[in-house]
Design a protein around this motif. Sequence first.
Motif, short mmCIF file in Angstrom:
data_model
loop_
_atom_site.label_atom_id
_atom_site.label_comp_id
_atom_site.label_asym_id
_atom_site.label_seq_id
_atom_site.Cartn_x
_atom_site.Cartn_y
_atom_site.Cartn_z
N ASP A 1 0.90 -1.29 -0.06
CA ASP A 1 -0.16 -0.02 0.13
C ASP A 1 0.85 1.25 0.05
O ASP A 1 1.23 1.93 1.02
CB ASP A 1 -1.06 -0.11 1.26
N PRO A 2 1.33 1.79 -1.22
CA PRO A 2 2.10 2.75 -1.21
C PRO A 2 1.68 4.20 -0.53
O PRO A 2 0.23 4.37 -0.77
CB PRO A 2 2.42 3.08 -2.78
N ILE A 3 2.24 4.75 0.14
CA ILE A 3 2.15 6.07 0.60
C ILE A 3 3.33 7.12 0.27
O ILE A 3 4.42 7.03 0.27
CB ILE A 3 2.07 6.25 2.30
N MET A 4 2.58 8.06 -0.63
CA MET A 4 3.46 9.27 -1.25
C MET A 4 3.32 10.59 -0.43
O MET A 4 2.12 10.77 -0.25
CB MET A 4 3.36 9.22 -2.83
N VAL A 5 4.18 11.10 -0.18
CA VAL A 5 4.03 12.59 0.57
C VAL A 5 4.90 13.72 -0.29
O VAL A 5 6.06 13.26 -0.60
CB VAL A 5 4.62 12.43 2.07
N TYR A 6 4.28 14.83 -0.45
CA TYR A 6 5.23 15.66 -1.26
C TYR A 6 4.86 17.00 -0.69
O TYR A 6 3.63 17.24 -0.45
CB TYR A 6 5.35 15.57 -2.58
N GLY A 7 5.43 18.20 -0.79
CA GLY A 7 5.05 19.37 -0.65
C GLY A 7 5.68 20.51 -1.23
O GLY A 7 6.45 20.34 -2.33
N THR A 8 5.36 21.63 -1.06
CA THR A 8 5.88 22.75 -1.79
C THR A 8 6.27 23.82 -0.79
O THR A 8 5.80 23.95 0.16
CB THR A 8 4.79 23.53 -2.79
N LEU B 1 0.86 20.55 1.16
CA LEU B 1 1.40 19.40 1.34
C LEU B 1 0.21 18.53 1.06
O LEU B 1 -1.02 18.49 1.06
CB LEU B 1 1.42 19.17 2.86
N LYS B 2 0.77 17.38 0.28
CA LYS B 2 -0.10 16.24 -0.10
C LYS B 2 0.36 14.88 0.42
O LYS B 2 1.28 14.37 0.21
CB LYS B 2 -0.23 16.23 -1.59
N ILE B 3 -0.63 14.09 0.96
CA ILE B 3 -0.31 12.71 1.44
C ILE B 3 -1.28 11.84 0.65
O ILE B 3 -2.55 12.07 0.57
CB ILE B 3 -0.68 12.41 2.94
N ILE B 4 -0.62 11.13 -0.20
CA ILE B 4 -1.60 10.27 -1.31
C ILE B 4 -1.24 8.64 -0.61
O ILE B 4 -0.21 8.16 -0.81
CB ILE B 4 -1.15 10.44 -2.65
N ALA B 5 -2.54 7.88 -0.60
CA ALA B 5 -2.26 6.59 -0.35
C ALA B 5 -2.81 6.12 -1.75
O ALA B 5 -3.79 6.26 -2.36
CB ALA B 5 -3.20 6.08 0.78
N VAL B 6 -2.17 5.02 -2.00
CA VAL B 6 -2.47 4.08 -3.47
C VAL B 6 -3.04 2.57 -2.97
O VAL B 6 -2.26 1.99 -2.23
CB VAL B 6 -1.45 4.11 -4.31
N TYR B 7 -4.19 2.55 -2.95
CA TYR B 7 -4.76 1.05 -2.49
C TYR B 7 -5.63 0.60 -3.65
O TYR B 7 -6.33 1.08 -4.29
CB TYR B 7 -5.97 1.42 -1.26
N LYS B 8 -4.89 -0.51 -3.89
CA LYS B 8 -5.52 -1.41 -5.25
C LYS B 8 -5.47 -0.42 -6.59
O LYS B 8 -6.58 -0.44 -7.16
CB LYS B 8 -6.76 -1.81 -5.15
N LEU C 1 1.13 9.16 10.70
CA LEU C 1 2.09 9.87 9.90
C LEU C 1 1.63 11.29 9.75
O LEU C 1 2.56 12.23 10.00
CB LEU C 1 1.90 9.16 8.26
N THR C 2 0.41 11.82 9.68
CA THR C 2 0.24 13.13 9.74
C THR C 2 0.63 13.86 11.03
O THR C 2 1.01 14.84 11.04
CB THR C 2 -1.34 13.44 9.46
N GLU C 3 0.55 13.08 12.09
CA GLU C 3 0.65 13.65 13.42
C GLU C 3 2.28 13.80 13.48
O GLU C 3 2.87 14.82 14.02
CB GLU C 3 0.04 12.93 14.40
N LYS C 4 2.93 12.83 12.90
CA LYS C 4 4.36 12.81 12.86
C LYS C 4 4.98 14.17 12.03
O LYS C 4 5.85 14.91 12.33
CB LYS C 4 5.00 11.34 12.29
N ILE C 5 4.36 14.17 10.86
CA ILE C 5 4.56 15.48 9.98
C ILE C 5 4.38 16.77 10.85
O ILE C 5 5.16 17.68 10.59
CB ILE C 5 4.01 15.11 8.53
N GLY D 1 6.63 21.19 12.01
CA GLY D 1 6.21 22.52 12.77
C GLY D 1 4.94 22.90 12.04
O GLY D 1 4.56 24.05 11.77
N LEU D 2 4.14 21.86 11.29
CA LEU D 2 2.92 22.44 10.88
C LEU D 2 1.54 22.20 11.44
O LEU D 2 1.57 21.51 12.41
CB LEU D 2 2.88 21.64 9.29
N LEU D 3 0.58 23.00 11.14
CA LEU D 3 -0.69 22.93 11.60
C LEU D 3 -1.63 21.76 11.06
O LEU D 3 -2.22 21.07 11.90
CB LEU D 3 -1.45 24.31 11.69
N LEU D 4 -1.55 21.75 9.73
CA LEU D 4 -2.19 20.73 8.91
C LEU D 4 -3.91 20.77 9.61
O LEU D 4 -4.13 19.39 9.93
CB LEU D 4 -1.45 19.32 9.18
#
Length: 197
Positions: free
Chosen positions: A119-126, A136-143, A182-186, A191-194
Motif C-alpha cells: 500500500d504505497p504512501i506518497m508525501v510531497y510538498g511545496t 502538502l499532499k499525502i496520497i495512499a494508493v490502494y488497489k 503519519l500526519t501527526e508525525k509530520i 512544525g505544521l498545523l495541518l
Amino acid sequence: MISSVIFAQKITSNRLTKNQIIDKKLDAISDFPIYRAFEFSDKGGIYNLLITENQKIVTKKDTLNTKIKAICVLNDHGGFVDQWQLNDLLEDSDPKETNIWFWTKYCSTKDIDGDGYIDPIMVYGTRDEDDNIKRLKIIAVYKNKKYAIRAVECELDYCRSFKKDQNWNTLPQKIKTYIDQLTEKIRKEQGLLLKNG
C-alpha cells in the motif's frame, strides 16, 4: 490424485542504487531525473516505483523543482506495465511557490493492512518564496486507486485548509490509522498545523 502446493508470496521492498536503476533500464521510463527508486514484490508481482523531480538549475550549486512525478510499473517478462502515476507542479499562488519535492522520509512501500499487497504512501510538498511550506499532499494508493489529503499551510486562518478526498472513508481502517499517525508525525517534525482555519 491431484495435489496442490500453495506458496506464500513474500512481501519485500528495497531502495535501488543508481547502478541498479541503470541495469534495469528504469531511467528510460521517466522524462525527469530519478531522485529515488524502489523495487517491491507482493502477491501481484514485482514492481518498481520511481520518484522523479525535474531539478531545474537555479545556480551552479542549487536546483529547484517545478514539476514532480511518481511512476509505478509492474515488471512483466522484461518489460514494464504502467500501474499508476502521480503528477504535480508549482501553483501560481500568492505568495508564489518556488519548489516542489517528494518528502521521501515519509513515503513508504509497506503492506499496511496485511492483505498481501503493498500500500504505497506518497508525501510531497511545496515551499513559497519566503521559504515557508505552502502545500502538502499525502496520497495512499490502494488497489491502484489514489486517496489524497490536501493541505494548505498559512499563518492566517482563512487561507489554511486540510481536506480528505470524498472516497477517503472507503480505505481500510488500518491504512487510515497509519496515515493519521503519519500526519501527526509530520505536524510535530515539520512544525505544521495541518488543519482547517
